[in-house]
Scaffold this active site. Structure first.
Site, PDB file in Angstrom:
ATOM      1  N   GLU A 367       6.086   0.658   6.981  1.00 58.41           N
ATOM      2  CA  GLU A 367       6.511  -0.606   6.369  1.00 58.41           C
ATOM      3  C   GLU A 367       8.017  -0.660   6.097  1.00 58.41           C
ATOM      4  O   GLU A 367       8.461  -1.213   5.102  1.00 58.41           O
ATOM      5  CB  GLU A 367       5.710  -0.904   5.085  1.00 58.41           C
ATOM      6  CG  GLU A 367       4.263  -1.246   5.366  1.00 58.41           C
ATOM      7  CD  GLU A 367       3.571  -1.961   4.207  1.00 58.41           C
ATOM      8  OE1 GLU A 367       4.241  -2.340   3.234  1.00 58.41           O
ATOM      9  OE2 GLU A 367       2.340  -2.135   4.295  1.00 58.41           O
ATOM     10  N   HIS A 644       2.582   2.898  -3.035  1.00 57.63           N
ATOM     11  CA  HIS A 644       1.849   3.998  -2.414  1.00 57.63           C
ATOM     12  C   HIS A 644       2.393   5.318  -2.923  1.00 57.63           C
ATOM     13  O   HIS A 644       3.567   5.428  -3.286  1.00 57.63           O
ATOM     14  CB  HIS A 644       1.995   3.975  -0.885  1.00 57.63           C
ATOM     15  CG  HIS A 644       1.187   2.915  -0.206  1.00 57.63           C
ATOM     16  ND1 HIS A 644       0.145   3.199   0.644  1.00 57.63           N
ATOM     17  CD2 HIS A 644       1.264   1.567  -0.254  1.00 57.63           C
ATOM     18  CE1 HIS A 644      -0.379   2.075   1.100  1.00 57.63           C
ATOM     19  NE2 HIS A 644       0.298   1.066   0.566  1.00 57.63           N
TER      20      HIS A 644
END
Length: 660
Positions: A367, A644
């Site tokens: 990402e 995350h």
């Protein structure tokens, strides 16, 4: 295979692409700002709640018409730019390879000595993280913001954590795991503080701080020769300080042993100041972010390096391995020579760490969608990693079935030379995921050579699968394609034959955000995929069941800015307790329970949704070598910067030459 150092084959296309993007960018930036102003994060909401004058609301009322007017005015230029930009993507290369030419810029990395496969083995450390570097307006839907500043800070934290010294404490005592303050007073001066009870299976480390003289400096040849002669570390372990403690029954050392440890710690000579009095144990229950802490922008952070090995023998340490100008932290995890653990069937160390592992060799990120953020991140990572592959993916309609607005978001950084690289785009993306060129990046690196001039290589793959819940079939199809591409890449880049091997394969690692966990009932098809018959997951006990010490890697976005978890140390402490994990991790879903209802999490399996994976295989490697997991970490160093948890794994490649 030629590595692409520029996105286009010639300068004319590069200039034309820059011109077209220059026409598009004002419209893109204004739209991003406009949408972002209406999607506040919880951090911003809390700040605005303390504003009695509603200043922010007034700013939105004033700036919105201005943004709209400028957006409309920029649309014609953006359209012209788009008409130029879109066809150019057919000539665009799938990635950009960047190699640091000025070695002096990499002040955080130690010089790597080439592995000759002459010792007992070598360890390699791999890291993976989803950093959520989307355009700011989209990142806000994950409750993170300020993408450009986050990219720079993420890069700083990673390279600071990886470039710190690796402190290893060896305790030769099968009956006692305690270390008294007196036994290593030259290394640390403990402060008063209450010990915390640790949940079974989660290792707890004690943080200490120390000061030195050469932060981030490269070690000299003398230091490397000393370590090579000691025979203790695996070949190629740089920037490592080893302290050996032969414990008595009462946990204290004799005077002779104490002098030995002190002498090892001060082996740099009398000119080096003693570290006594410069250390401080941080055990306060409500830890605040301080100068030099892990979250500080300018700190050269070191830390709870609790991933230590247990060995018996003698050795000396050069003080130059631990001399650092800025404030560092190092940690001590107390273990016995018989590996006394809560989970005695485990053969490797595992923990929740507040920092990335020292001497991190390879890093895979997901990402990294925003191009400007990718440049800032690359600039920071180049302080430690010499080789980086970024801006991976395709745009427009080139190479995929649907139009792609952003790249794959994959980024790879390495301390070892990259020999080959290849990228493939998943053609079956659905929904919002179809707008990104999600795929897989495959790399071949050279990590050494044998005395017979055979190259020693390793394979690393990084991927990001379909994210939308319920798209089980799509993810399984992507896993099938991933296996096929892996096999093709190995065949196309191999220059060896069985009869005349020119290369020896040391490892094959697969990592990334797979967007399914091993405990949710909705992910049963992925859990039983054939990929897991070829690749091993250190955290997995079997389909549908994780090992007791494994925790989830997906954080609850609503709690990212809570004081209890907003710093690496605080988040580490919270995740070590079961109640803390229930409050701040997203849990596996089932047909009878909803993961969004925290009150029901107690009845669900596992310790949170673990969707970020680190896999390895023993298939296709050099037959006379053995690969084992040495350490596995869940990392909290990016607390407050992404939703995350990064993961890291250290593999040991044993050649068996010095085995008894």
């Amino acid at each position: 295979m030629v590595l692409y150092t520029s996105p286009f084959p010639n300068s004319f296309l590069s200039v034309l692409h820059s011109f077209s993007w220059g026409l598009i960018f004002p419209c893109y930036w204004l739209a991003d700002r406009l949408v972002g102003s209406f999607v506040p994060t919880t951090y911003e909401k809390r700040q605005r709640a303390d504003d009695p004058c509603y200043f922010h609301a007034l700013c939105i009322i004033i700036t919105t018409p201005i943004y709209l007017a400028l957006l409309v005015a920029s649309l014609p230029f953006a359209l012209i730019g788009f008409l130029l930009w879109s066809p150019l993507q057919s000539a665009r290369r799938p990635y950009i390879y960047s190699r640091l030419k000025d070695k002096n810029h990499a002040n955080g990395a130690t010089l790597l000595t080439e592995w000759k496969a002459a010792g007992s083995g070598k360890s390699f450390c791999f890291g993976s993280a989803n950093v959520c570097l989307l355009p700011d307006s989209l990142a806000r839907f994950n409750n993170v913001f300020n993408t450009q500043a986050r990219a720079k800070e993420i890069g700083r934290r990673i390279r600071n954590g990886a470039s710190r010294p690796q402190i290893k404490i060896y305790i030769d005592s099968p009956t006692n795991t305690s270390i008294s303050a007196a036994s290593f007073s030259s290394l640390v001066s403990p402060q008063a503080g209450d010990n915390r009870t640790v949940n079974a299976g989660i290792k707890r480390t004690t943080s200490m701080e120390y000061k030195g003289d050469n932060c981030g400096s490269n070690n000299g040849e003398e230091n490397r020769e000393d370590k090579g002669g000691s025979g203790e570390p695996h070949e190629g372990e740089e920037n490592t300080c080893i302290v050996r403690i032969n414990g008595e029954e009462n946990g204290h050392m004799s005077d002779t042993e104490t002098d030995t440890v002190n002498g090892q710690a001060r082996a740099g000579g009398p000119a080096e100041p003693s570290l006594e009095g410069d250390a401080e144990i941080s055990k306060t229950p409500n830890h605040k972010q301080k100068e030099g802490d892990s979250g500080s922008l300018d700190s050269c952070s070191a830390s709870r390096e609790s991933l230590v090995k247990v060995r018996v023998g003698d050795g000396t340490v050069d003080q130059s391995t631990v001399n650092n100008k800025l404030l560092y932290k190092a940690s001590i995890m107390k273990k016995t020579s018989v590996r006394k653990k809560k989970h005695t069937d485990e053969t490797f160390d595992h923990e929740i760490s507040a920092f990335f592992p020292a001497n991190l060799d390879f890093l895979c990120l997901q990402e990294v969608f925003d191009k400007r953020a990718a440049e800032k991140l690359k600039e920071q990572l180049h302080h430690y990693f010499e080789y980086i592959v970024y801006d991976v993916g395709v745009y427009s309609c080139h190479g995929c079935c649907s139009f792609k607005f952003v790249n794959s978001g994959l980024l790879f950084a390495s301390r070892y030379p990259i020999m080959d690289a290849a990228y493939h785009c998943y053609p079956n993306g659905r929904g919002m995921d179809s707008l990104a060129s999600k795929g897989a990046l495959f790399l071949k690196v050279q990590v050494g050579s044998t005395p017979q001039d055979q190259r020693i290589v390793g394979y690393i793959s990084c991927t990001h699968l379909q994210a939308i819940a319920g798209d089980t079939t799509v993810r399984c199809e992507q896993l099938d394609m991933l296996q096929d591409w892996l096999s093709e890449f190995r065949k196309s880049t191999s220059s060896s034959s069985t009869a005349n091997p020119e290369e020896l394969v040391a490892f094959d690692v697969l990592c990334g955000d797979l967007n399914f966990d091993n405990c949710s009932s909705e992910d049963k098809l992925e859990q039983q995929h054939s990929l897991f018959t070829h690749y091993k997951d250190p955290c997995r006990a079997g389909p549908g069941e994780d090992k007791p010490w494994a925790i989830g890697t997906l954080l609850d976005p609503e709690g990212l800015y809570d004081e209890e978890v907003c710093t690496p140390d605080n988040l580490q402490k919270v995740l070590e307790s079961e109640e803390g994990r229930k409050g701040y991790l997203v849990y596996p879903t089932s047909k009878n329970h909803s993961s969004s209802q925290k009150g029901r999490k107690a009845s669900l399996k596992g310790n949170g949704r673990r969707i970020d994976y680190m896999l390895y295989t023993e298939e296709g490697l050099y037959l006379e070598w053995k690969v084992e997991v040495e350490e596995f970490s869940f990392i909290t160093q990016l607390a407050g910067l992404t939703d995350h948890l990064p993961v890291a794994m250290r593999l040991v490649v044993s050649t068996g030459e010095d085995d008894p």
